[in-house]
Write a protein that holds these residues in place. Structure first.
Motif, mmCIF file in Angstrom:
data_model
loop_
_atom_site.group_PDB
_atom_site.id
_atom_site.type_symbol
_atom_site.label_atom_id
_atom_site.label_comp_id
_atom_site.label_asym_id
_atom_site.label_seq_id
_atom_site.Cartn_x
_atom_site.Cartn_y
_atom_site.Cartn_z
ATOM 1 N N ARG A 101 0.863 -1.305 -0.304
ATOM 2 C CA ARG A 101 0.118 -0.140 -0.169
ATOM 3 C C ARG A 101 0.801 1.126 0.098
ATOM 4 N N GLU A 102 2.242 1.076 0.366
ATOM 5 C CA GLU A 102 3.012 2.160 0.383
ATOM 6 C C GLU A 102 4.161 2.346 -0.835
ATOM 7 N N ARG A 103 3.666 1.639 -1.912
ATOM 8 C CA ARG A 103 4.825 1.450 -2.872
ATOM 9 C C ARG A 103 4.897 2.657 -3.773
ATOM 10 N N HIS A 104 4.130 3.742 -3.230
ATOM 11 C CA HIS A 104 4.208 4.997 -4.146
ATOM 12 C C HIS A 104 4.697 6.027 -2.958
ATOM 13 N N GLU A 105 4.830 5.832 -1.936
ATOM 14 C CA GLU A 105 5.079 6.615 -0.729
ATOM 15 C C GLU A 105 6.584 7.010 -0.548
ATOM 16 N N ARG A 106 6.950 7.887 0.005
ATOM 17 C CA ARG A 106 8.382 8.482 0.395
ATOM 18 C C ARG A 106 8.127 9.319 1.484
ATOM 19 N N LEU A 107 8.733 8.791 2.794
ATOM 20 C CA LEU A 107 8.494 9.464 3.934
ATOM 21 C C LEU A 107 9.565 8.964 4.765
ATOM 22 N N PHE A 108 10.082 9.963 5.662
ATOM 23 C CA PHE A 108 11.031 9.988 6.726
ATOM 24 C C PHE A 108 10.455 10.949 8.039
ATOM 25 N N LEU A 109 10.180 10.097 9.052
ATOM 26 C CA LEU A 109 9.942 10.783 10.350
ATOM 27 C C LEU A 109 10.808 10.488 11.559
ATOM 28 N N SER A 110 11.091 11.151 12.386
ATOM 29 C CA SER A 110 12.203 10.920 13.250
ATOM 30 C C SER A 110 11.449 11.697 14.683
ATOM 31 N N GLY A 111 11.646 10.853 15.699
ATOM 32 C CA GLY A 111 11.150 11.528 17.089
ATOM 33 C C GLY A 111 9.827 10.861 17.546
ATOM 34 N N ALA A 112 9.220 11.175 18.692
ATOM 35 C CA ALA A 112 8.029 10.695 19.227
ATOM 36 C C ALA A 112 6.896 10.675 18.273
ATOM 37 N N GLY A 113 6.260 9.319 18.320
ATOM 38 C CA GLY A 113 5.022 9.202 17.464
ATOM 39 C C GLY A 113 5.192 8.897 15.966
ATOM 40 N N SER A 114 6.469 8.408 15.728
ATOM 41 C CA SER A 114 6.686 7.964 14.284
ATOM 42 C C SER A 114 5.996 7.035 13.875
ATOM 43 N N ASP A 115 5.654 6.060 14.860
ATOM 44 C CA ASP A 115 5.133 4.791 14.488
ATOM 45 C C ASP A 115 3.321 4.889 14.341
ATOM 46 N N ARG A 116 3.106 6.278 14.337
ATOM 47 C CA ARG A 116 1.713 6.279 14.341
ATOM 48 C C ARG A 116 1.228 6.754 12.707
ATOM 49 N N PHE A 117 2.210 6.531 11.984
ATOM 50 C CA PHE A 117 1.777 7.099 10.406
ATOM 51 C C PHE A 117 1.865 5.790 9.502
ATOM 52 N N SER A 118 1.851 4.401 10.101
ATOM 53 C CA SER A 118 1.988 3.320 9.392
ATOM 54 C C SER A 118 1.760 1.949 10.186
ATOM 55 N N TRP A 119 1.481 1.033 9.512
ATOM 56 C CA TRP A 119 1.328 -0.164 10.267
ATOM 57 C C TRP A 119 2.694 -0.798 10.765
ATOM 58 N N THR A 120 2.838 -1.233 11.895
ATOM 59 C CA THR A 120 4.071 -1.729 12.522
ATOM 60 C C THR A 120 3.566 -3.269 13.016
ATOM 61 N N PRO A 121 4.483 -4.132 12.908
ATOM 62 C CA PRO A 121 4.131 -5.489 13.271
ATOM 63 C C PRO A 121 4.071 -5.686 14.742
ATOM 64 N N ASP A 122 4.133 -4.683 15.808
ATOM 65 C CA ASP A 122 3.550 -4.924 17.109
ATOM 66 C C ASP A 122 4.498 -6.113 17.683
ATOM 67 N N ILE A 123 5.878 -5.690 17.809
ATOM 68 C CA ILE A 123 6.861 -6.783 18.447
ATOM 69 C C ILE A 123 6.808 -6.413 20.001
ATOM 70 N N TYR A 124 6.958 -7.399 20.812
ATOM 71 C CA TYR A 124 7.188 -7.409 22.176
ATOM 72 C C TYR A 124 8.122 -8.360 22.649
ATOM 73 N N PHE A 125 8.758 -8.307 23.663
ATOM 74 C CA PHE A 125 9.774 -9.180 24.227
ATOM 75 C C PHE A 125 8.975 -9.922 25.353
ATOM 76 N N LEU A 126 9.275 -11.354 25.105
ATOM 77 C CA LEU A 126 8.958 -12.507 26.040
ATOM 78 C C LEU A 126 9.784 -12.476 27.119
ATOM 79 N N LEU A 127 9.341 -12.778 28.275
ATOM 80 C CA LEU A 127 10.274 -13.264 29.410
ATOM 81 C C LEU A 127 10.843 -11.747 29.966
ATOM 82 N N SER A 128 10.603 -10.589 29.394
ATOM 83 C CA SER A 128 11.110 -9.399 29.984
ATOM 84 C C SER A 128 10.469 -9.022 31.284
#
Length: 383
Positions: A101-128
């Motif tokens: 869905r982002e094949r025609h997109e170009r974006l670079f975001l840095s700082g807090a809230g950068s993950d709000r503008f795209s889907w992310t794999p929702d990674i978490y750490f087990l046993l932490s």
């Protein structure tokens, strides 16, 4: 004229809000759409060319045209501290995948809230046991569908020590991560080519009292794990560190050996100097007892409840000191008894043999013990 323009702008925004509300769009979607529009028009250096408008609902779903989504993970260790039964590890986590869905997109975001503008794999750490994200140190990069999300994370991971060989042991720290909300039918997690890598200069980690065992101190694996009726991809990495035992040799082992050698002075001091021989014996016993019991304070509760090679060495040295004092007492007793027997004209007990034989037996047996101890330590298992 300024008032007229402001009034017109307010009217346009009001009409847009009413239209969006009637179309069923939530306020969160609208706020995000306005935020993206602001990025497009702010001219702050971010590149963003959008051929479609994204919503929060779209960002919560993986690219459904190509399932499962292949997500590669890379962890760059920045620092490690407080290694024991667990360890705090600071590293940079980088996730890469392709979103059609982002094949025609170009974006670079840095700082807090950068993950709000795209889907992310929702990674978490087990046993932490403890997890901390640094909002200021994250960025999102989109380049024609190739997504890269990077963030700094501090994680407390469990470690498996080998308490019997303390302080010549090694510790294995376990890192486990998976997706919390997406099962194996939606995403597939794999390690990147770099995987988990430590600082190039291993000596940067020596301040924690540990160092990587060798260049292959990191082992990685990936597997499917079943939770109930659903399977999830789980990435695992084991970091193996060996304890730097130089300080223990100079602070515990050598002082214990020196105290044993000092206790032998009772075999060489004049047999009639009972106060001097008793002073040496009692002093070495008390010092050795303090050295044996106080070292427990420097170890974790888990290690303090187990017996280690350090315990065995210190208690053998303590037994040597006790035996030296006991043999001094026997020698002094026979000396006094011979004096009493001499007054009665009876046969004397050969008490000189105690000191003469101990001068050879004690050093020889202690040397053999140290040789066996060093051999066992050098041949200890490293797996």
């Amino acid at each position: 004229s300024v008032m007229i323009r402001l009034h017109s702008l307010f009217l346009v925004i009001s009409i847009s809000l009413v239209a969006r509300s009637s179309a069923g769009e939530s306020w969160d979607d609208l706020n995000e759409r306005l935020a993206i529009t602001e990025l497009e028009t702010s001219g702050n250096g971010f590149l963003f060319h959008s051929n479609r408008q994204r919503t929060a609902r779209e960002n919560s779903l993986p690219p459904n045209e190509e399932l499962p989504v292949n997500v590669t993970v890379e962890l760059a260790v920045e620092g490690i501290r407080d290694i024991g039964v667990d360890a705090m590890i600071d590293f940079y986590a980088s996730f890469r995948w392709f979103d059609i869905r982002e094949r025609h997109e170009r974006l670079f975001l840095s700082g807090a809230g950068s993950d709000r503008f795209s889907w992310t794999p929702d990674i978490y750490f087990l046993l932490s046991r403890k997890l901390e994200y640094f909002e200021r140190t994250q960025y999102l990069q989109i380049e024609n569908g190739t997504m890269v999300y990077d963030e700094k994370v501090s994680v407390s991971v469990p470690c498996v020590p080998h308490p019997f060989w303390y302080p010549f042991d090694h510790v294995k720290c376990l890192i486990r991560l998976s997706s919390y909300g997406y099962d194996s039918s939606m995403i597939r997690l794999t390690w990147s080519t770099a995987g988990v890598h430590l600082p190039e200069n291993y000596f940067k980690l020596e301040y924690i009292g540990f160092a990587p065992m060798n260049e292959n101190s990191v082992s990685m694996n990936q597997e499917l794990v079943r939770y109930g009726s659903v399977y999830f991809w789980v990435l695992s990495a084991d970091l193996v560190f060996e304890r730097l035992y130089g300080a223990y040799v100079f602070q515990l082992f050598l002082p214990a050996a020196v105290l044993v050698i000092v206790s032998w002075a009772t075999f060489w001091i004049n047999r009639g100097a009972t106060p001097a021989r008793a002073t040496v014996g009692i002093t070495t016993i008390l010092t050795m007892l303090t050295l044996t019991t106080s070292r427990k304070e420097d170890r974790s509760k888990y290690l303090s409840m187990t017996t280690s090679v350090l315990d065995l060495y210190l208690w053998v040295c303590f037994i040597y000191v006790i035996l030296a004092f006991v043999l001094f007492a026997v020698s002094d007793f026979t000396l006094v008894r011979n004096k009493n027997i001499k007054l009665r004209g009876a046969r004397k007990i050969p008490h000189q043999r105690f000191d003469t034989s101990c001068r050879a037996v004690f050093p020889l047996t202690f040397l053999v013990f140290n040789g066996c101890f060093v051999t066992c330590v050098l041949l200890r298992p490293h797996s």
